[in-house]
Enzyme design. Structure first.
Site, mmCIF file in Angstrom:
data_model
loop_
_atom_site.group_PDB
_atom_site.id
_atom_site.type_symbol
_atom_site.label_atom_id
_atom_site.label_comp_id
_atom_site.label_asym_id
_atom_site.label_seq_id
_atom_site.Cartn_x
_atom_site.Cartn_y
_atom_site.Cartn_z
ATOM 1 N N ASP A 39 0.841 -1.199 0.000
ATOM 2 C CA ASP A 39 0.000 0.000 0.000
ATOM 3 C C ASP A 39 0.874 1.248 0.000
ATOM 4 O O ASP A 39 2.019 1.215 0.472
ATOM 5 C CB ASP A 39 -0.898 0.000 1.250
ATOM 6 N N SER A 143 -13.842 -2.748 -13.111
ATOM 7 C CA SER A 143 -15.070 -2.263 -12.489
ATOM 8 C C SER A 143 -16.180 -2.286 -13.522
ATOM 9 O O SER A 143 -15.927 -2.147 -14.726
ATOM 10 C CB SER A 143 -14.880 -0.825 -11.977
ATOM 11 N N TYR A 156 -12.012 7.401 -14.465
ATOM 12 C CA TYR A 156 -12.113 6.082 -13.831
ATOM 13 C C TYR A 156 -12.653 5.035 -14.805
ATOM 14 O O TYR A 156 -12.126 3.925 -14.902
ATOM 15 C CB TYR A 156 -13.021 6.208 -12.602
#
Length: 248
Positions: A39, A143, A156
């Protein structure tokens, strides 16, 4: 005692310190894998890894997925710790939503960099290790926004659509080396990000889902576990939708 689905395997999960990434890391760990939680927030990654294990089967690493050297260093550190790499999940992501008219170029570039460039760097670094071993599973997080497009998410949606193309192209390149590359397209999933939406907006989106509910991060993790395991050994270049039937 039943063996875990990824028993003895080594995994890296980017963006793994929270949300969907953390649920994937937890489920892999529960099924016997050693997991590197990677991360941008190194302290949070280390804390998440410590919560999973104090015996070395989980480690936390800092990494900027848009930086080639940082990605290479994270992969190298995980391989040094675990002795190899079997699973790599490209999950790190950000949002910078705005209408096409109001979106700044910097916000478009930032989202493309983290999602698309970051995934490409992850696929390349992971496959360098996996092709030598003759095996491996790479899982890219797309997505449903990349399938249908969402207003206010030209950055996005473009990035997530690009990840599908990247997944299929790299799957074709790597299949003969025993390396599988697949993608997941989550729909409306309960995370800190979606739960920050105005309640009426969340409810309206939820009402459009045939199953009439938002998904849980654990349900996305289940799809990732399937793709990471030998249960999906003859699958590559596939895109699994985890959206309760939305957009089917």
């Amino acid at each position: 005692m039943m063996r875990g689905l990824v028993e003895g395997k080594a995994a890296i999960v980017t963006g793994g310190a929270q949300g969907i990434g953390l649920e994937i890391a937890k489920l892999f760990f529960e099924h016997g894998a050693s997991v590197a939680i990677v991360d941008l927030d190194e302290e949070r990654a280390q804390a998440a890894a410590h919560d999973l294990s104090s015996i070395g089967r989980a480690i936390g690493l800092g990494c900027n997925v848009t930086d080639e050297g940082s990605v290479a260093s994270a992969v190298s550190a995980a391989v040094d710790q675990f002795g190899g790499l079997d699973i790599f999940v490209n999950n790190a992501g950000i949002t910078r939503d705005a209408s096409l008219r109001k979106m700044q170029l910097s916000d478009f570039a930032a989202v493309i960099d983290v999602h698309l460039k970051g995934t490409w760097l992850g696929v390349r670094a992971a496959s360098d290790i996996m092709r030598e071993a003759g095996r491996g599973s790479i899982i890219n997080m797309s997505s449903l926004s990349g399938k249908s497009g969402n207003p206010g998410q030209t950055n996005y949606s473009a990035a997530k659509a690009g990840i599908v193309g990247l997944t299929k192209a790299s799957a074709k390149e790597l299949a003969h080396k025993g390396v599988r590359v697949n993608a997941i397209q989550p729909g409306l999933i309960r995370t800190a990000m979606t739960e920050a939406m105005p309640p009426d907006v969340f409810a309206a989106r939820e009402a459009d889902i045939p199953m009439r509910r938002a998904g849980e991060a654990r349900e996305v993790a289940g799809a990732a576990l399937f793709l990471a395991s030998d249960l999906s050994s003859y699958m590559t270049g596939a895109v699994l939708e985890v959206g309760g039937g939305r957009l089917m």
